[in-house]
Scaffold this motif. Structure first.
Motif: not given
Length: 165
Positions: A14-21, A57-60
């Motif tokens: 995963w990758h996240s900037r705003t918390g959603a992912s 695979f989890c990302c924005p």
């Protein structure tokens, strides 16, 4: 069909900037239980991909594409695992401000090169962030979307355990 495994490994990258992912990946990991190995894209090593039985695979989606750090993970891992993970199952979880299709297409192209098998339809959570303030703000993923991510993690782990894929 592969042989059933009592202790499968479902690698959730995963990758996240705003918390959603991050929330989506955590929900999938909770669903997968002991099978889950939750690893940030920046910490993912080719050896982890080789050791795993399946992948989420989890990302924005950023600017119509998968996030840069997720792309960088694929760049680092692509050739070291090429030819060694064919047939393994995968799913995608995408946090999007609109349609999420660009990120999905990019990941699918890479998965095609690796000869992975999509076993779950893409999960795209549209958070409708369209202005700069909304795009960069921390996100709260709706419970029903987190439940869907949880169910995907559970289904993938069970499918691996039973040898369905």
């Amino acid at each position: 069909m592969t042989t059933a495994s009592a202790d499968p490994c479902l690698l959730i990258i995963w990758h996240s900037r705003t918390g959603a992912s991050a929330a989506m990946a955590e929900a999938a990991a909770a669903g997968a239980g002991a099978a889950a190995l939750l690893v940030s894209a920046s910490d993912t090593l080719p050896e982890m991909l080789l050791a795993a039985d399946g992948y989420i695979f989890c990302c924005p989606e950023n600017l119509g594409s998968m996030s840069g750090l997720m792309k960088e993970m694929f760049d680092r891992a692509y050739y070291p695992v090429l030819g060694q993970i064919e047939g393994r199952p995968y799913a995608t979880l995408i946090a999007a401000g609109s349609d999420g299709e660009g990120a999905t297409r990019q990941i699918d192209r890479i998965a095609t090169g690796w000869r992975l098998r999509r076993v779950v339809e893409p999960c795209i959570v549209n958070l409708a962030a369209q202005i700069p303030e909304a795009i960069t703000a921390p996100k709260i993923v709706p419970d029903e979307s987190l439940d869907q991510c949880h169910d995907i993690g559970a289904a993938m782990a069970e499918g691996l355990r039973l040898g369905l894929f």
